[in-house]
Design a protein around this motif. Structure first.
Motif, short mmCIF file in Angstrom:
data_model
loop_
_atom_site.label_atom_id
_atom_site.label_comp_id
_atom_site.label_asym_id
_atom_site.label_seq_id
_atom_site.Cartn_x
_atom_site.Cartn_y
_atom_site.Cartn_z
N ALA A 65 0.79 -1.23 0.00
CA ALA A 65 0.00 0.00 0.00
C ALA A 65 0.83 1.28 0.00
O ALA A 65 0.26 2.36 -0.18
N ASP A 66 2.15 1.18 0.21
CA ASP A 66 2.96 2.38 0.37
C ASP A 66 4.17 2.36 -0.57
O ASP A 66 4.73 1.30 -0.85
N PHE A 67 4.58 3.55 -0.97
CA PHE A 67 5.84 3.69 -1.71
C PHE A 67 7.00 3.47 -0.74
O PHE A 67 7.71 2.48 -0.85
N GLY A 113 0.23 5.63 -1.32
CA GLY A 113 0.36 5.77 0.12
C GLY A 113 1.50 6.66 0.54
O GLY A 113 1.75 7.72 -0.04
N ALA A 114 2.23 6.22 1.58
CA ALA A 114 3.28 7.03 2.18
C ALA A 114 4.48 7.20 1.26
O ALA A 114 5.01 6.23 0.71
N CYS A 115 4.90 8.45 1.10
CA CYS A 115 6.13 8.80 0.38
C CYS A 115 6.81 9.86 1.24
O CYS A 115 6.65 11.06 1.02
N LEU A 116 7.54 9.41 2.24
CA LEU A 116 8.00 10.29 3.31
C LEU A 116 9.52 10.25 3.45
O LEU A 116 10.15 9.22 3.18
N GLY A 117 10.10 11.34 3.87
CA GLY A 117 11.51 11.38 4.20
C GLY A 117 12.40 10.85 3.09
O GLY A 117 12.42 11.36 1.98
N ARG A 129 7.09 11.11 -12.14
CA ARG A 129 6.38 10.60 -10.97
C ARG A 129 4.88 10.51 -11.26
O ARG A 129 4.26 11.52 -11.62
N LEU A 130 4.34 9.32 -11.10
CA LEU A 130 2.90 9.09 -11.18
C LEU A 130 2.44 8.64 -9.80
O LEU A 130 3.15 7.93 -9.10
N ALA A 131 1.21 9.02 -9.42
CA ALA A 131 0.74 8.68 -8.08
C ALA A 131 -0.73 8.31 -8.09
O ALA A 131 -1.51 8.76 -8.94
N ALA A 132 -1.10 7.50 -7.12
CA ALA A 132 -2.50 7.22 -6.83
C ALA A 132 -3.05 8.36 -5.97
O ALA A 132 -2.29 9.10 -5.34
N PRO A 133 -4.37 8.52 -5.91
CA PRO A 133 -4.95 9.62 -5.12
C PRO A 133 -4.60 9.58 -3.64
O PRO A 133 -4.63 10.62 -2.97
N ASP A 134 -4.28 8.40 -3.10
CA ASP A 134 -4.00 8.31 -1.66
C ASP A 134 -2.54 8.63 -1.32
O ASP A 134 -2.15 8.57 -0.14
N ALA A 135 -1.73 8.95 -2.31
CA ALA A 135 -0.33 9.26 -2.03
C ALA A 135 -0.23 10.49 -1.13
O ALA A 135 -1.00 11.44 -1.27
N ARG A 136 0.74 10.45 -0.22
CA ARG A 136 0.96 11.60 0.66
C ARG A 136 2.46 11.78 0.85
O ARG A 136 3.22 10.80 0.89
#
Length: 266
Positions: A65-67, A113-117, A129-136
């Motif tokens: 679910a997360d990057f 999902g999460a794309c942090l730090g 960069r392509l993303a799903a709507p839930d990316a943050r």
């Protein structure tokens, strides 16, 4: 046919299909948090792709679910406990980011999902960069009490622009995929169920283009962003090579014959 390449013992996988290499951060139970050993494995994986004569595109994604939630903070008591160990750790980070930024082929981050730090750092090191709507997206350094190295900040400014970069690093707050798209951080937002199909279509489109051209233009863009004369000279050299290539002859021939060209990278 899809080939599986060996990337040590770390949860980093590399597959290759029809000229498209895919590196997957495969630690979904930990939101794909990246250990020091995994940073090294990512560098090794990109080196393998760079050595593939038939590679045309490199895709980076996270399993599940997360990057990636970024660097594994659980390790920080040992690998990033003070200024001395932090310098070594950040040098490893920088090498991983540079591996994607300077890869011989275009790179594409697929973000859910999460794309942090550190995960954010990997994503912005990719060309597209392509993303799903839930990316943050966020850079939580200010909430941890540590500072990113100046070189890392420079790349955040390149990707996000100075205003968003300041907001991200000073506040530590997350932004949504929609906000990231509005600022130019993302190319597109695709509904989750259609994201993989869009990735495959874009990958096929890029894989069909002339690899020598892509290498030269990628070098030119990086040289411009870096304001680096030596890199610009290298970009000019690579550009000159395209005019003597078999692919340029094939491109002209295909145009005359009204067909799609078949490029070989020679």
């Amino acid at each position: 046919m899809e080939d599986q390449a060996e990337v040590g013992t770390q949860p980093i996988s590399l597959t290759v299909r029809a000229g498209v290499a895919t590196i997957t951060i495969d630690r979904p139970a930990k939101k794909n948090a990246i250990t020091a050993a995994m940073w090294s494995a990512l560098i090794d994986a990109v080196a393998q792709v760079d050595a593939m004569a038939d590679a045309r595109l490199l895709v980076l994604r996270g399993a599940g679910a997360d990057f990636s939630a970024g660097a594994d903070i659980a390790e920080f008591e040992t690998v990033r406990r003070d200024a001395e160990t932090a310098r070594s750790y950040e040098a490893l980070n920088a090498r991983a980011f540079a591996a994607f930024r300077n890869a011989q082929v275009p790179t594409l981050a697929v973000i859910r999902g999460a794309c942090l730090g550190g995960g954010f750092g990997l994503a912005i090191s990719c060309d597209l960069r392509l993303a799903a709507p839930d990316a943050r997206f966020s850079i939580p350094a200010a909430k941890l009490g540590l500072a990113y190295p100046a070189d890392g900040i420079r790349h955040i400014v390149w990707a996000a622009g100075p205003q968003l970069a300041r907001y991200l690093v000073h506040s530590g707050q997350q932004i949504s995929a929609a906000q990231a798209l509005d600022t130019g951080l993302l190319l597109e937002i695709i509904e989750d169920e259609a994201l993989d199909t869009r990735v495959e279509a874009l990958a096929a489109s890029i894989a069909a283009t002339a690899p020598l051209t892509n290498r030269a233009t990628k070098q030119a863009i990086n040289a411009l962003l870096s304001d680096n004369p030596a890199m610009m000279r290298e970009a000019e050299r690579l550009g000159d090579m395209t005019f003597d290539s078999e692919d340029y002859a094939e491109g002209r021939r295909a145009f005359r014959e009204k067909r799609k060209p078949v490029f070989t990278g020679r």
